[in-house]
Design a protein around this motif. Structure first.
Motif, PDB file in Angstrom:
ATOM      1  N   PRO A 191       1.257   3.052   2.928  1.00 34.42           N
ATOM      2  CA  PRO A 191       0.301   4.119   2.587  1.00 34.42           C
ATOM      3  C   PRO A 191       0.999   5.431   2.262  1.00 34.42           C
ATOM      4  O   PRO A 191       2.090   5.721   2.751  1.00 34.42           O
ATOM      5  CB  PRO A 191      -0.547   4.240   3.862  1.00 34.42           C
ATOM      6  N   THR A 215      -4.960   3.650  -0.925  1.00 30.32           N
ATOM      7  CA  THR A 215      -5.590   3.645   0.391  1.00 30.32           C
ATOM      8  C   THR A 215      -6.649   2.543   0.419  1.00 30.32           C
ATOM      9  O   THR A 215      -7.615   2.586  -0.344  1.00 30.32           O
ATOM     10  CB  THR A 215      -6.230   5.009   0.685  1.00 30.32           C
ATOM     11  N   SER A 231       2.165  -3.199   2.989  1.00 32.03           N
ATOM     12  CA  SER A 231       1.352  -1.973   2.998  1.00 32.03           C
ATOM     13  C   SER A 231       2.285  -0.780   3.190  1.00 32.03           C
ATOM     14  O   SER A 231       3.099  -0.758   4.112  1.00 32.03           O
ATOM     15  CB  SER A 231       0.333  -2.014   4.142  1.00 32.03           C
ATOM     16  N   THR A 262       1.175  -2.195  -1.556  1.00 28.09           N
ATOM     17  CA  THR A 262      -0.071  -1.464  -1.705  1.00 28.09           C
ATOM     18  C   THR A 262       0.148  -0.009  -1.315  1.00 28.09           C
ATOM     19  O   THR A 262       0.375   0.309  -0.150  1.00 28.09           O
ATOM     20  CB  THR A 262      -1.183  -2.056  -0.824  1.00 28.09           C
ATOM     21  N   GLU A 273      -2.332  -0.405   7.398  1.00 23.13           N
ATOM     22  CA  GLU A 273      -3.543  -0.031   6.662  1.00 23.13           C
ATOM     23  C   GLU A 273      -4.435   0.878   7.500  1.00 23.13           C
ATOM     24  O   GLU A 273      -5.018   1.837   6.984  1.00 23.13           O
ATOM     25  CB  GLU A 273      -4.290  -1.299   6.237  1.00 23.13           C
ATOM     26  N   ARG A 279      -1.792  -5.012   8.803  1.00 21.84           N
ATOM     27  CA  ARG A 279      -3.118  -4.469   9.132  1.00 21.84           C
ATOM     28  C   ARG A 279      -3.001  -3.161   9.906  1.00 21.84           C
ATOM     29  O   ARG A 279      -3.809  -2.249   9.724  1.00 21.84           O
ATOM     30  CB  ARG A 279      -3.924  -5.489   9.935  1.00 21.84           C
TER      31      ARG A 279
END
Length: 434
Positions: free
Chosen positions: A150, A122, A148, A119, A204, A201
């Motif tokens: 970002p 955002t 994740s 991912t 993120e 998490r």
């Protein structure tokens, strides 16, 4: 490695081109056939300095491809990045994750062999968990890991940010993904870039926390600017005085009309909503959002005050419409609040932006768009600098004064020295300076 980027927008295109420049084979997928045709023909759908040359060189080298059909690219991929939009959802401010989840479903159908699903968009905390659930429900047999990763790209400096970042953040729950992500970013080890591995998490949340802190820093110096005006101090000297403290730093301490763009407005709002849902409100960020919204709306009053409080029937020249220089991005730009407010006060607005005019035409009504800064100043009762493009920093002030109806300059970015402008016969109004 084979990389597939789902989404050929700002993040997907820049990331894809940079990964290709690292030596990976990258395919950017987008549902917009017109965009893909343009990219294949050598066109770039966004303005980002250096991106056209980076894309062209990697296409020529056979490392960068564009397609509307994801099937073959996903099947071959070692890593598939989700880089689609997550705009604020109308009504409640939560991030709209419909494009992210649609991408996850498509990837699930097409994966072949162990695949790392990354991912890049955002997304709120817990989105990776839902992506994993979607893929697992659709393909119980699939071998995959959801990661994740970002992005921290500044528009106008995105290539430099990708290739020489302060850090790379990677959130993993499945250790099989770690060597894949390490290999993807291996060229950055040569620059000793910190690769921060965390839980998914946590990764993120790092993205939202970073943007919220920077937005809060901007809003802080803007409030200090108002205080400086009230007490006769200089906000630029205040910013330098506190910015030299290494605990604070000088970046994002530039007073202005408020932040905008594709990240800060939607990300701060999404963080507020996420925190509220979790029962742990972030009151500093709530205040940041409100103060910034109020500030953008208040800037028209500063322009009005420069002409004795009456804009009815007057012409306002506007320089700069995008939310920042070196981009054509108009998302949440301060100009979208300032220009309509000027018009509501009875002003006629004529404006120039070096790259944002095409987008601005879709968003602003009854504006007379000009081809250069002097045309925007021609016959104006007041000239307003909203975006600090370099070409506005060295205007021929003698010429500007000659062509304006009245020599009044409102500098919302503090790019001029007050004494210099006033010595040329202008009434000069800036931010946070007596």
């Amino acid at each position: 490695m084979h990389v597939t980027m789902i989404g050929a927008g700002y993040v997907g295109l820049v990331s894809g081109a940079c990964f290709a420049d690292f030596g990976h084979t990258v395919t950017c997928i987008d549902k917009d056939a017109g965009k893909i045709d343009r990219l294949r023909a050598g066109g770039i759908p966004i303005y980002e300095p250096g991106l056209d040359m980076l894309v062209a060189s990697n296409v020529k080298a056979g490392r960068l491809f564009f397609d509307t059909d994801a099937a073959e690219a996903v099947r071959k991929a070692d890593a598939v990045f989700i880089a689609v939009g997550t705009p604020s959802r109308r009504g409640d401010g939560h991030a709209d994750l419909s494009y992210v989840y649609a991408a996850a479903e498509e990837i699930a159908e097409l994966m072949d062999g162990f695949t790392v699903v990354v991912t890049k968009s955002t997304v709120p905390v817990g989105t990776g968990d839902e992506i994993e659930r979607i893929i697992r429900a659709k393909r119980p047999d699939a071998q995959f890991a959801v990661v994740s990763n970002p992005e921290f790209l500044r528009e106008g400096a995105a290539i430099e940010d990708f290739k020489r970042p302060d850090r790379v953040v990677v959130g993993v729950e499945d250790e099989r993904a770690r060597p894949v992500m390490t290999e993807l970013y291996r060229p950055l080890f040569l620059n000793e870039t910190p690769i921060v591995f965390t839980g998914r998490r946590t990764s993120e949340l790092i993205k939202y926390a970073a943007n919220a802190f920077l937005a809060m820093k901007i809003t802080f110096i803007n409030e200090m600017a108002d205080l400086c005006e009230a007490v006769g101090a200089d906000v630029q000297q205040v910013a330098r005085g506190i910015g030299l403290d290494k605990r604070i730093g000088g970046k994002f301490l530039h007073a202005g009309p408020g932040y905008g763009g594709s990240c800060f407005p939607k990300d701060t709002l999404a963080l507020v909503r996420t925190a509220s849902d979790a029962g742990s409100p972030v009151r500093l960020i709530e205040a940041t959002v409100q103060v910034n919204d109020d500030r953008k709306k208040a800037m028209a009053g500063k322009v009005s005050g420069a002409v004795s409080g009456d804009l009815a029937g007057k012409t306002v020249g506007v320089l700069g419409l995008t939310f920042k220089p070196n981009t054509d991005d108009m998302r949440d730009a301060p100009s979208l609040d300032i220009v309509p407010a000027l018009q509501a006060m009875g002003a006629k607005v004529q404006a120039f932006d070096p790259e944002g005019t095409h987008e601005a035409r879709q968003l602003l009504r009854e504006v007379d768009f000009k081809d250069d800064p002097y045309a925007a100043a021609q016959g104006a009762d007041v000239l307003v600098i909203i975006t600090e493009w370099d070409q506005f920093r060295a205007l021929d002030l003698h010429r500007v004064k000659e062509i304006m109806k009245a020599p009044v300059l409102v500098d919302l970015r503090n790019i001029y020295r007050p004494d210099e402008v006033r010595s040329r016969g202008f009434k000069y109004v800036s931010i946070g300076r007596a």
